[in-house]
Design a protein around this motif. Structure first.
Motif, PDB file in Angstrom:
ATOM      1  N   LYS A 281       0.843  -1.196   0.000  1.00 55.68           N
ATOM      2  CA  LYS A 281       0.000   0.000   0.000  1.00 55.68           C
ATOM      3  C   LYS A 281       0.875   1.241   0.000  1.00 55.68           C
ATOM      4  O   LYS A 281       0.577   2.236  -0.629  1.00 55.68           O
ATOM      5  N   LYS A 282       1.974   1.161   0.756  1.00 52.74           N
ATOM      6  CA  LYS A 282       2.912   2.278   0.780  1.00 52.74           C
ATOM      7  C   LYS A 282       4.316   1.693   0.590  1.00 52.74           C
ATOM      8  O   LYS A 282       4.784   0.922   1.425  1.00 52.74           O
ATOM      9  N   VAL A 283       4.920   2.039  -0.512  1.00 51.30           N
ATOM     10  CA  VAL A 283       6.152   1.387  -0.938  1.00 51.30           C
ATOM     11  C   VAL A 283       7.312   2.372  -0.968  1.00 51.30           C
ATOM     12  O   VAL A 283       7.161   3.487  -1.463  1.00 51.30           O
ATOM     13  N   ALA A 284       8.458   1.945  -0.432  1.00 56.81           N
ATOM     14  CA  ALA A 284       9.688   2.727  -0.591  1.00 56.81           C
ATOM     15  C   ALA A 284      10.607   1.967  -1.535  1.00 56.81           C
ATOM     16  O   ALA A 284      10.866   0.784  -1.332  1.00 56.81           O
ATOM     17  N   VAL A 285      11.060   2.644  -2.588  1.00 58.50           N
ATOM     18  CA  VAL A 285      12.038   2.042  -3.492  1.00 58.50           C
ATOM     19  C   VAL A 285      13.379   2.707  -3.197  1.00 58.50           C
ATOM     20  O   VAL A 285      13.499   3.934  -3.292  1.00 58.50           O
ATOM     21  N   VAL A 286      14.358   1.905  -2.801  1.00 58.99           N
ATOM     22  CA  VAL A 286      15.657   2.465  -2.435  1.00 58.99           C
ATOM     23  C   VAL A 286      16.585   2.398  -3.641  1.00 58.99           C
ATOM     24  O   VAL A 286      16.870   1.311  -4.151  1.00 58.99           O
ATOM     25  N   GLY A 287      17.039   3.571  -4.112  1.00 59.35           N
ATOM     26  CA  GLY A 287      17.925   3.625  -5.279  1.00 59.35           C
ATOM     27  C   GLY A 287      17.405   4.644  -6.275  1.00 59.35           C
ATOM     28  O   GLY A 287      16.255   5.088  -6.169  1.00 59.35           O
ATOM     29  N   GLY A 288      18.239   5.002  -7.245  1.00 60.77           N
ATOM     30  CA  GLY A 288      17.834   6.069  -8.170  1.00 60.77           C
ATOM     31  C   GLY A 288      18.107   5.770  -9.630  1.00 60.77           C
ATOM     32  O   GLY A 288      18.113   6.673 -10.463  1.00 60.77           O
ATOM     33  N   GLY A 289      18.322   4.502  -9.952  1.00 61.93           N
ATOM     34  CA  GLY A 289      18.609   4.146 -11.344  1.00 61.93           C
ATOM     35  C   GLY A 289      17.349   3.844 -12.142  1.00 61.93           C
ATOM     36  O   GLY A 289      16.227   3.977 -11.638  1.00 61.93           O
ATOM     37  N   ASN A 290      17.538   3.441 -13.390  1.00 61.85           N
ATOM     38  CA  ASN A 290      16.388   3.097 -14.245  1.00 61.85           C
ATOM     39  C   ASN A 290      15.572   1.955 -13.659  1.00 61.85           C
ATOM     40  O   ASN A 290      14.347   1.930 -13.764  1.00 61.85           O
ATOM     41  N   VAL A 291      16.272   0.982 -13.041  1.00 61.62           N
ATOM     42  CA  VAL A 291      15.571  -0.156 -12.450  1.00 61.62           C
ATOM     43  C   VAL A 291      14.692   0.320 -11.290  1.00 61.62           C
ATOM     44  O   VAL A 291      13.558  -0.130 -11.124  1.00 61.62           O
ATOM     45  N   ALA A 292      15.205   1.273 -10.509  1.00 58.68           N
ATOM     46  CA  ALA A 292      14.415   1.824  -9.401  1.00 58.68           C
ATOM     47  C   ALA A 292      13.158   2.504  -9.945  1.00 58.68           C
ATOM     48  O   ALA A 292      12.067   2.354  -9.395  1.00 58.68           O
ATOM     49  N   MET A 293      13.309   3.255 -11.056  1.00 58.87           N
ATOM     50  CA  MET A 293      12.142   3.925 -11.656  1.00 58.87           C
ATOM     51  C   MET A 293      11.127   2.885 -12.142  1.00 58.87           C
ATOM     52  O   MET A 293       9.926   3.048 -11.958  1.00 58.87           O
ATOM     53  N   ASP A 294      11.644   1.813 -12.752  1.00 58.50           N
ATOM     54  CA  ASP A 294      10.741   0.760 -13.231  1.00 58.50           C
ATOM     55  C   ASP A 294       9.975   0.123 -12.086  1.00 58.50           C
ATOM     56  O   ASP A 294       8.767  -0.121 -12.179  1.00 58.50           O
TER      57      ASP A 294
END
Lengths: 462, 296
Positions: A281-294
Motif C-alpha cells: 500500500k505504501k512502498v519505498a524504493v531504495v535507489g535512483g537508477g532506471n531499475v528503481a524507476m521501473d
C-alpha cells in the motif's frame, strides 16, 4: 508548421490514466509526424550522431528514407547495424548517445532519433517486413548463452554471416532483461519483444529455453560434446545486492529484480496468472537508477503510494531524465538526500516502517559525484509496508565457476576485450552485463556486435 | 514440452512422476533440485529430485499438494507434460566431492520427514553405490503417509520407520528416534542430514546441537527464478545472507535462522488461500475474497 528548433511532440498516454494501467506510456509517431520530424535532420556528412551510437547505425541514412516516405528502405538501413530497433527506439538513452551529439541540439532540440527509429521498427513489425539473412550457412556452429540484448544481437549478426547459431536461455521465456526486467508499459512484451525475437529466428537462429549453463551443461561440454566451435557469453548481470541493514530479511523487503520478475516475467499484475505479488500500500524504493524507476512505476500501477528513497540529490539520479520525468508525472514521490538505516519489522516478521537519515552532499568521491554524508541526529521514521531494494547486482558465478580457464576480474566480472569480446579462454567470447556489470541495453548490444565480429575473425582464421 | 512418463499417487496428497528431461538427467547430482512450470500462466515451482536415470533421460520428482498450483499438478497424468522443466539447480551435496576413503570412515544418519524422504533417497542411494551404508530415520504423521520405504530399505544401512501416531514402526517424532538411537541404543554418528518440514529441521538441529552432531539441512524457501537473480530465497545463515538457489539448498543446520525462514515462507499464505478458493470453486467463484477479479 512546428518550430524547427523543437522536436515534433510525441503522443503519450495521459499521466493520470496510465498510472493505473500497464499499457505503453509513449504512443510513438505516426507516418506524418515521423516525416515532419525527419525533415529536421540536416543530413550531416560527418554525422556526429553515428559516433554516439554503440552499434553505429547509419542514422542520417535511415532518416533520409523516412523523409521520403520509404519506411521499408529505412528499416533495411537500420537492419544492417541493429537486430532490435523496436526495442532500442524505446529503451536507449538517446539523450546521452545519438541525440546528445546531434548538431540540432546546439541551438534548440536534437532530432528525435529514438522516436524515428521506433517508428520505422514498429512499421516493419506491423507490415511483417523480413530482415535480410544469409544466403546459405557456412556449417560452423556457435553457441550463444543468454537471450538478452547482447546474446540476441550476437546471434543475429552471426546468423547473417552464415553461422549456425543456437541460443541457450536459462528462463522459460526469451529476451532476458527485456522480459524480466523492463516493464510492459515501457516495452510491450508480445507486441514488440516477442516479435523482434521472431525476426532473429527468421535469420535461422535456434533457441533452447530452460538451459542453465553451468548447471544443465557447461561451456566445456558445449565445445567438447556438442560440437560448438565458439561460444558467446551474454549471461547478464546477476545477484541482487542488499544494504546489509537490520530488518532486510523481513517479509515485504524485495530486490527490484524479484519485484520486477514477478510482475514482468511471471505477469503477477494479471490475475489470470498464478504467480502472486505483494503489491504493497505504501512502498519505498531504495535507489535512483532506471531499475528503481521501473520498480516504482510498477508499484504505482499496482495501486501503491510510492516513494523513491535516494541518498544523493536529484542531479545525481542515474536514471534517464525521461524516466524520472514520467515517474514524477505519474505521482511517484521523490525523497532525495535520504538514506535507510533500518527496516522496522512487526511481531509477524512483516515490514511496518523504515528508519531513514537525511544526507547532505560533501566532497566529490571516486565517481566524481559529490559524496553523500549523513546529517547527525536527523533520523526519522517513515511508515511503509513494502521496501524494494534497487542497488544494483553482482555477477552470477554459475558460468565463471564452471568454466576452466575463464578469467574474472576483482569484481568477479568476466574479463573480455572490448573490441572483439575475446576472453582468456580460446573460442570463448563475452559481452554485456556479465563483463561490464549492470549497464544499458544498447551497450550490451554493442558488445554482442563486437563479439560476433570477434568470433567471425576467430573461426575464419582457425 | 517435458513429457510425464509415469505418474503415481504415493500417499494422500503426495505424488511421484517420471519426467523426460535429458539435459537435467545427464548432469544432476544428489542434493540438487529442479523448477517446473505447468503451463503458460503457471508459477515456477521448485521441486526435489528424487531419482534420475541418465540413460533413459528421466528425472523422478515427488511433490505434495500445498497450494492451488500443486493441486493442479497432481491432476497431471502419464502422457501429459510440463511446459518448462529446468535444472539441475543448486549445489550437489557436499559428500559427492569428498574423498571416498574419508567418507567411508564417517558414520552418517539421515533424518527424513514426510516428503523429505524424496530428496534423502538419491543421497542414500549414491552412498550405497559407493560402498557406504548410511542409517535412515524415516518419519511420517501416520502409516498411510510413509513413502519410499521399500526404496530406502534397499539402499540404507539400518532404516528406522516412525509415525507420529504410532500406527506404524516406532512411535513418535523423528527427533525422539534420533535421541533414542544415540543416547540409549549405543549408536554414534559423525554427520546428520535432516530434510523435511522446516519445523522438523529446526527441532532436529536443536537436538543435534545438544548431541554435538554436525547437521546438514536442505532448505526449500520461496523462489522465483532459481538461478540467483531475484533473491527471494535468501536466508540468514550465521552472520551471512545466503541464496538457497545458488549457495544451497544444503546448509549447516546449526547456523540457519529457522524462525526467520519460517516467517518468510508464510509471505504469500493469504494469497495462496485465495488462489485455492478460486480453484476449488471454479466457475462458480464469484469473488468476495477481495483480490481475485471476481465480481464481488
Amino acid at each position: 508548421m512546428a518550430n524547427v528548433l523543437n522536436k515534433v511532440p510525441v503522443r503519450e498516454q495521459e499521466a493520470k490514466v496510465r498510472a493505473t494501467n500497464f499499457e505503453e506510456v509513449c504512443l510513438g509517431y505516426n507516418q506524418e509526424e515521423a516525416m515532419e520530424e525527419a525533415n529536421r535532420c540536416l543530413g550531416c556528412k560527418n554525422a556526429k550522431c553515428v559516433e554516439g551510437c554503440p552499434v553505429a547505425i547509419d542514422i542520417p541514412g535511415f532518416i533520409k528514407e523516412v523523409k521520403e516516405g520509404n519506411v521499408e528502405e529505412a528499416y533495411k538501413v537500420i537492419g544492417k547495424s541493429s537486430a532490435l530497433p523496436a526495442i532500442c527506439g524505446r529503451v536507449c538513452p538517446q539523450e546521452s548517445q545519438c541525440e546528445g551529439k546531434c548538431i540540432r541540439g546546439i541551438k534548440g532540440e536534437p532530432v528525435s532519433i529514438g522516436k524515428l527509429e521506433r517508428f520505422v521498427a514498429d512499421y516493419a513489425l506491423e507490415h511483417d517486413i523480413k530482415p535480410e539473412g544469409a544466403k546459405e550457412t557456412n556449417g560452423h556452429k556457435v553457441a550463444v548463452i543468454g537471450s538478452g540484448p547482447s546474446g540476441l544481437t550476437c546471434a543475429g549478426d552471426l546468423a547473417k554471416m552464415g553461422y549456425e547459431v543456437t541460443v541457450f536461455e536459462a528462463l522459460h521465456e526469451l529476451g532476458g532483461v527485456l522480459v524480466y526486467g523492463i516493464p510492459e508499459f515501457r516495452l510491450p512484451k508480445q507486441k514488440v519483444v516477442a516479435k523482434e525475437i521472431e525476426k532473429v529466428k527468421e535469420l535461422g537462429v535456434k533457441f533452447e529455453t530452460n538451459v542453465v549453463i553451468g548447471k544443465s551443461t557447461t561451456i566445456d561440454q558445449l565445445i567438447e560434446e556438442e560440437g560448438f566451435e565458439a561460444v558467446f557469453i551474454g549471461s547478464g548481470a546477476g545477484l541482487p545486492m542488499f544494504m546489509g541493514i537490520p530488518g532486510e530479511n523481513a517479509n515485504g523487503v524485495f530486490s527490484a529484480n524479484e519485484y520486477l520478475t514477478r510482475s514482468n516475467l511471471m505477469k503477477a499484475f494479471d490475475d489470470s496468472y498464478d504467480t502472486p505479488i505483494a503489491a504493497g500500500k505504501k512502498v519505498a524504493v531504495v535507489g535512483g537508477g532506471n531499475v528503481a524507476m521501473d520498480a516504482a512505476r510498477t508499484a504505482l500501477r499496482l495501486g501503491a503510494e510510492v516513494h523513491i528513497v535516494y541518498r544523493r540529490s536529484e542531479a545525481e539520479l542515474p536514471a534517464r531524465v525521461e524516466e524520472v520525468h514520467h515517474a514524477k508525472e505519474e505521482g511517484v514521490i521523490f525523497d532525495i538526500l535520504t538514506n535507510p538505516k533500518e527496516i522496522l519489522v512487526d511481531e509477524n516478521g512483516n515490514v511496518k516502517g523504515m528508519k531513514v537519515i537525511k544526507m547532505e552532499l560533501g566532497e566529490p568521491d571516486a565517481s566524481g559525484r559529490r559524496r553523500p554524508v549523513e546529517i547527525a541526529g536527523s533520523e526519522y521514521e517513515i511508515e511503509v509496508d513494502t521496501v524494494i531494494m534497487s542497488l544494483g547486482t553482482s555477477p552470477n558465478p554459475l558460468i565463471s565457476s564452471t568454466t576452466k580457464g575463464l578469467d574474472t576480474n576483482r569484481w568477479k566480472c568476466i574479463v573480455a576485450d572490448e573490441t572483439s569480446g575475446k576472453t582468456s579462454k580460446e573460442g570463448v567470447y563475452a559481452g554485456g552485463d556479465a563483463v561490464t556489470g549492470a549497464a544499458t541495453v544498447i551497450l550490451a548490444m554493442g558488445a554482442g556486435k563486437a563479439g560476433a565480429s570477434g568470433i567471425d575473425e576467430y573461426l575464419k582464421n582457425k | 514440452m517435458y513429457e510425464i512418463l509415469k505418474a503415481e499417487k504415493l500417499a494422500e496428497k503426495i505424488y511421484l512422476m517420471d519426467v523426460h528431461a535429458p539435459r537435467v538427467a545427464k548432469h544432476c547430482q544428489p542434493g540438487q533440485f529442479v523448477i517446473v512450470k505447468m503451463d503458460d500462466k503457471g508459477e515456477r515451482i521448485p521441486l526435489t529430485i528424487c531419482d534420475y536415470d541418465r540413460e533413459a533421460g528421466t528425472i523422478t520428482i515427488v511433490f505434495q499438494e500445498v497450494g492451488a498450483s500443486t493441486v493442479k499438478m497432481g491432476e497431471l497424468k502419464q502422457g501429459d507434460g510440463f511446459r518448462d522443466f529446468v535444472g539441475p539447480l543448486g549445489c550437489a551435496s557436499e559428500f559427492v566431492t569428498e574423498d571416498l576413503e574419508t567418507l567411508k570412515n564417517k558414520k552418517m544418519v539421515f533424518v527424513a520427514g514426510g516428503v523429505g524422504a524424496a530428496p534423502v533417497y538419491p543421497q542414500v542411494k549414491w552412498l550405497h553405490e559407493h560402498g557406504i551404508d548410511a542409517d535412515v530415520i524415516l518419519g511420517a504423521k501416520t502409516k498411510s503417509m510413509v513413502i519410499l520405504e521399500k526404496e530406502l530399505t534397499a539402499v540404507a544401512g539400518n532404516l528406522y520407520v516412525t509415525t507420529d501416531d504410532g500406527s506404524y514402526g516406532r512411535s513418535g517424532m523423528v527427533t525422539k528416534v534420533l535421541e533414542d538411537l544415540v543416547s540409549q541404543e549405543g549408536k554414534s554418528y559423525d554427520v546428520c542430514v535432516a530434510i523435511g518440514p522446516m519445523i522438523m529441521m529446526k527441532f532436529v538441529c536443536l537436538l543435534t546441537k545438544k548431541l554435538e552432531l554436525s547437521t546438514i539441512v536442505s532448505m526449500n524457501p520461496i523462489m522465483v527464478d532459481g538461478t540467483g537473480m531475484c533473491g527471494a530465497c535468501r536466508l540468514q545463515v550465521g552472520d551471512e545472507i545466503k541464496f538457497a538457489c545458488v549457495d544451497g539448498p544444503e546448509f549447516d543446520g546449526h547456523l540457519v535462522d529457522f524462525d526467520q525462514a519460517m516467517k518468510r515462507s508464510q509471505m504469500y499464505k493469504t494469497m495462496e488461500g485465495r488462489a485455492m478458493l478460486k480453484l476449488q470453486e471454479g466457475d462458480t467463484h464469484h469473488g468476495g475474497c477481495g483480490n481475485c477479479g471476481g465480481d464481488n
